[in-house]
Design a protein around this motif. Structure first.
Motif, PDB file in Angstrom:
ATOM      1  N   PRO A   1      12.969   5.362  -3.718  1.00  0.00           N
ATOM      2  CA  PRO A   1      12.788   6.006  -2.412  1.00  0.00           C
ATOM      3  C   PRO A   1      11.395   6.618  -2.245  1.00  0.00           C
ATOM      4  O   PRO A   1      10.810   6.589  -1.154  1.00  0.00           O
ATOM      5  N   ILE A   2      10.845   7.135  -3.351  1.00  0.00           N
ATOM      6  CA  ILE A   2       9.494   7.704  -3.263  1.00  0.00           C
ATOM      7  C   ILE A   2       8.496   6.590  -2.968  1.00  0.00           C
ATOM      8  O   ILE A   2       7.613   6.716  -2.123  1.00  0.00           O
ATOM      9  N   MET A   3       8.619   5.449  -3.684  1.00  0.00           N
ATOM     10  CA  MET A   3       7.721   4.319  -3.458  1.00  0.00           C
ATOM     11  C   MET A   3       7.890   3.765  -2.051  1.00  0.00           C
ATOM     12  O   MET A   3       6.909   3.388  -1.392  1.00  0.00           O
ATOM     13  N   LYS A   4       9.159   3.690  -1.604  1.00  0.00           N
ATOM     14  CA  LYS A   4       9.413   3.196  -0.258  1.00  0.00           C
ATOM     15  C   LYS A   4       8.766   4.119   0.775  1.00  0.00           C
ATOM     16  O   LYS A   4       8.123   3.660   1.730  1.00  0.00           O
ATOM     17  N   ALA A   5       8.874   5.390   0.628  1.00  0.00           N
ATOM     18  CA  ALA A   5       8.266   6.360   1.547  1.00  0.00           C
ATOM     19  C   ALA A   5       6.747   6.231   1.519  1.00  0.00           C
ATOM     20  O   ALA A   5       6.076   6.292   2.567  1.00  0.00           O
ATOM     21  N   MET A   6       6.188   6.027   0.289  1.00  0.00           N
ATOM     22  CA  MET A   6       4.732   5.874   0.191  1.00  0.00           C
ATOM     23  C   MET A   6       4.272   4.583   0.865  1.00  0.00           C
ATOM     24  O   MET A   6       3.241   4.565   1.565  1.00  0.00           O
ATOM     25  N   GLN A   7       5.038   3.500   0.706  1.00  0.00           N
ATOM     26  CA  GLN A   7       4.671   2.241   1.354  1.00  0.00           C
ATOM     27  C   GLN A   7       4.772   2.345   2.877  1.00  0.00           C
ATOM     28  O   GLN A   7       3.934   1.814   3.602  1.00  0.00           O
ATOM     29  N   GLU A   8       5.817   3.006   3.356  1.00  0.00           N
ATOM     30  CA  GLU A   8       5.959   3.219   4.804  1.00  0.00           C
ATOM     31  C   GLU A   8       4.788   4.051   5.334  1.00  0.00           C
ATOM     32  O   GLU A   8       4.239   3.767   6.390  1.00  0.00           O
ATOM     33  N   ARG A   9       4.403   5.038   4.587  1.00  0.00           N
ATOM     34  CA  ARG A   9       3.280   5.906   4.985  1.00  0.00           C
ATOM     35  C   ARG A   9       1.981   5.108   4.993  1.00  0.00           C
ATOM     36  O   ARG A   9       1.190   5.239   5.932  1.00  0.00           O
TER      37      ARG A   9
ATOM     38  N   ILE B   1      17.040   8.721 -20.927  1.00  0.00           N
ATOM     39  CA  ILE B   1      18.044   8.677 -19.846  1.00  0.00           C
ATOM     40  C   ILE B   1      17.451   9.280 -18.582  1.00  0.00           C
ATOM     41  O   ILE B   1      17.632   8.738 -17.485  1.00  0.00           O
ATOM     42  N   PHE B   2      16.727  10.359 -18.720  1.00  0.00           N
ATOM     43  CA  PHE B   2      16.079  10.986 -17.554  1.00  0.00           C
ATOM     44  C   PHE B   2      15.077  10.027 -16.917  1.00  0.00           C
ATOM     45  O   PHE B   2      15.031   9.873 -15.687  1.00  0.00           O
ATOM     46  N   VAL B   3      14.277   9.332 -17.747  1.00  0.00           N
ATOM     47  CA  VAL B   3      13.271   8.398 -17.224  1.00  0.00           C
ATOM     48  C   VAL B   3      13.978   7.241 -16.541  1.00  0.00           C
ATOM     49  O   VAL B   3      13.581   6.813 -15.442  1.00  0.00           O
ATOM     50  N   LEU B   4      15.028   6.686 -17.167  1.00  0.00           N
ATOM     51  CA  LEU B   4      15.766   5.574 -16.561  1.00  0.00           C
ATOM     52  C   LEU B   4      16.420   6.013 -15.249  1.00  0.00           C
ATOM     53  O   LEU B   4      16.399   5.272 -14.255  1.00  0.00           O
TER      54      LEU B   4
ATOM     55  N   TYR C   1      16.856   5.755  -9.498  1.00  0.00           N
ATOM     56  CA  TYR C   1      17.322   6.435  -8.286  1.00  0.00           C
ATOM     57  C   TYR C   1      16.254   7.255  -7.568  1.00  0.00           C
ATOM     58  O   TYR C   1      16.314   7.418  -6.363  1.00  0.00           O
ATOM     59  N   VAL C   2      15.300   7.773  -8.223  1.00  0.00           N
ATOM     60  CA  VAL C   2      14.311   8.657  -7.595  1.00  0.00           C
ATOM     61  C   VAL C   2      13.045   7.884  -7.220  1.00  0.00           C
ATOM     62  O   VAL C   2      12.505   8.049  -6.135  1.00  0.00           O
ATOM     63  N   TRP C   3      12.576   7.077  -8.147  1.00  0.00           N
ATOM     64  CA  TRP C   3      11.306   6.378  -7.933  1.00  0.00           C
ATOM     65  C   TRP C   3      11.340   5.418  -6.742  1.00  0.00           C
ATOM     66  O   TRP C   3      10.390   5.437  -5.943  1.00  0.00           O
TER      67      TRP C   3
END
Length: 157
Positions: A29-37, A17-20, A25-27
């Motif tokens: 935005p992190i990927m989006k921020a990394m792609q923007e960067r 459940i934590f991984v899902l 929800y967490v992964w």
């Protein structure tokens, strides 16, 4: 607390459940921020490449402008040298003409003074001739009456 199968299965379910939850929800935005960067970094690198190219163009243009300016400076110096030589030659020619004019005036003045001195000497010789003749003849000779003879005598002298 012991390790039992239901607790391990429970922990696995909680972990799943934590991984899902993290993937949902967490992964993103992190990927989006990394792609923007990454995009910003790529744009920055592209801008740096463009700036390098612009700098190279500006350097080559400035070198061309500098060469053109040096060429113009050389032309200006050459023109100034030619003009200075022309002015010098003109000044020499003017000075030579002035020298020739002064010498000609001097010669004319010498000729005029020589002629004046000859006329004065002729008159003095004529007067001396009259005096000499007067003394020889012991009588007075009229200078006006014998002007032709005296002028002829003065012209021969």
């Amino acid at each position: 607390m012991g390790i039992s199968i239901p607790s391990v299965v429970g922990q696995m379910i909680v972990f799943l459940i934590f991984v899902l939850f993290t993937m949902k929800y967490v992964w993103p935005p992190i990927m989006k921020a990394m792609q923007e960067r990454e995009a910003k970094i790529a744009d920055g690198l592209a801008a740096a490449d463009k700036a390098k190219a612009a700098l190279a163009d500006a350097s080559s243009k400035s070198e061309e402008e500098l060469k053109a300016a040096r060429g113009q400076a050389q032309d200006i110096i050459a023109n100034a040298s030619r003009q200075a030589a022309q002015l010098l030659e003109k000044a020499k020619a003017d000075a030579q003409a002035e020298q020739d004019r002064i010498v000609a005036n001097g010669h004319a003045e010498v000729e005029r003074q020589t002629a004046h001195a000859r006329d004065a000497l002729r008159q003095q010789v004529a007067a001396l001739a009259v005096l000499g003749a007067q003394q020889i003849l012991k009588r007075e000779i009229d200078a006006k009456a014998h002007a032709e003879v005296l002028d002829g005598l003065a012209s021969r002298v």
